[in-house]
Motif scaffolding. Structure first.
Motif, mmCIF file in Angstrom:
data_model
loop_
_atom_site.group_PDB
_atom_site.id
_atom_site.type_symbol
_atom_site.label_atom_id
_atom_site.label_comp_id
_atom_site.label_asym_id
_atom_site.label_seq_id
_atom_site.Cartn_x
_atom_site.Cartn_y
_atom_site.Cartn_z
ATOM 1 N N VAL A 110 0.684 -1.729 -0.438
ATOM 2 C CA VAL A 110 -0.018 0.061 -0.035
ATOM 3 C C VAL A 110 1.286 1.081 -0.004
ATOM 4 N N VAL A 139 -3.621 0.053 -3.771
ATOM 5 C CA VAL A 139 -2.607 -1.106 -3.423
ATOM 6 C C VAL A 139 -2.110 -1.490 -4.620
ATOM 7 N N TYR A 175 -0.234 -3.764 5.454
ATOM 8 C CA TYR A 175 -0.207 -5.007 4.558
ATOM 9 C C TYR A 175 0.990 -5.660 5.138
ATOM 10 N N GLU A 190 -4.372 -8.980 -3.444
ATOM 11 C CA GLU A 190 -4.554 -6.983 -4.164
ATOM 12 C C GLU A 190 -6.550 -6.714 -3.834
ATOM 13 N N GLY A 207 -5.486 -2.895 -7.220
ATOM 14 C CA GLY A 207 -6.112 -3.043 -6.099
ATOM 15 C C GLY A 207 -6.610 -3.792 -7.348
#
Length: 208
Positions: A110, A139, A175, A190, A207
């Motif tokens: 992150v 992300v 994370y 993710e 992400g």
């Protein structure tokens, strides 16, 4: 356990046994195919021995030996050439069958983005219900060390536009407890981590 974020629950499930049934099934399949191969090989060699015994002359003998792996070896020699001794065979060391294990080479990460990122239309469009107090984050997933991947973003090597332009620093507290993991697991993690952070009010990009 039910109160934990979805990404954490998935990580706990992985630590308790990732794809254990899949690897056990692969091992059973491999073992059964090996046994069938050995049985067919022995049957073929036994038929060859019977054929040689049938066609051998009266003045010859057929000698059958069994090697270290259990295979029968037949040879036709003259009666006068029968050895009076046997030579011991060196046994080969058998290696045990090993189950394949997933390689834990991938990580999720992150990145904290600057306040200017909140004016970017792409970020605002993806996070209509964000908490104004919380920052924007990116992300991602990588097979490299996380700090090396962040440097690549900032240097423009295979970088995401938003990280190169607005990236400030990494947020390991979001994370580190999830890493490392196999590639297939990291791809799903993710997405799960991005959904969890978005549900907590962060303006999330990446992400995917």
């Amino acid at each position: 356990m039910p109160d934990e974020p979805f990404a954490v629950r998935r990580k706990i499930g992985f630590e308790r046994g990732y794809d254990r049934r899949e690897y056990a099934a692969d091992a059973l399949t491999h073992g059964s195919s090996l046994v069938e191969h050995l049985e067919s090989s022995i049957q073929y060699r036994e038929s060859s021995i019977r054929h040689r015994q049938k066609n051998a002359a009266d003045g010859s003998n057929v000698f059958v030996a069994v090697n270290a792996r259990g295979y029968r070896i037949a040879s036709v020699v003259a009666r006068d050439c029968v050895p009076s001794y046997t030579v011991p065979m060196r046994r080969r060391k058998r290696t045990p069958l090993r189950l394949s294990e997933p390689k834990l080479h991938h990580n999720v990460y992150v990145v904290l983005l600057s306040k200017a990122a909140l004016k970017d239309f792409s970020i605002m469009r993806r996070n209509p219900a964000r908490d104004p107090v919380k920052p924007a984050v990116y992300v991602g997933m990588t097979g490299l060390p996380v700090d090396h991947r962040f440097e690549n973003h900032k240097n423009g090597y295979k970088s995401a536009r938003l990280v190169r332009k607005y990236g400030v620093r990494l947020l390991p507290e979001l994370y580190e407890h999830l890493n490392p993991m196999p590639y297939e697991y990291a791809v799903q993690m993710e997405k799960d981590l991005a959904d969890d952070l978005r549900a907590q009010g962060y303006a999330v990009c990446g992400g995917t």
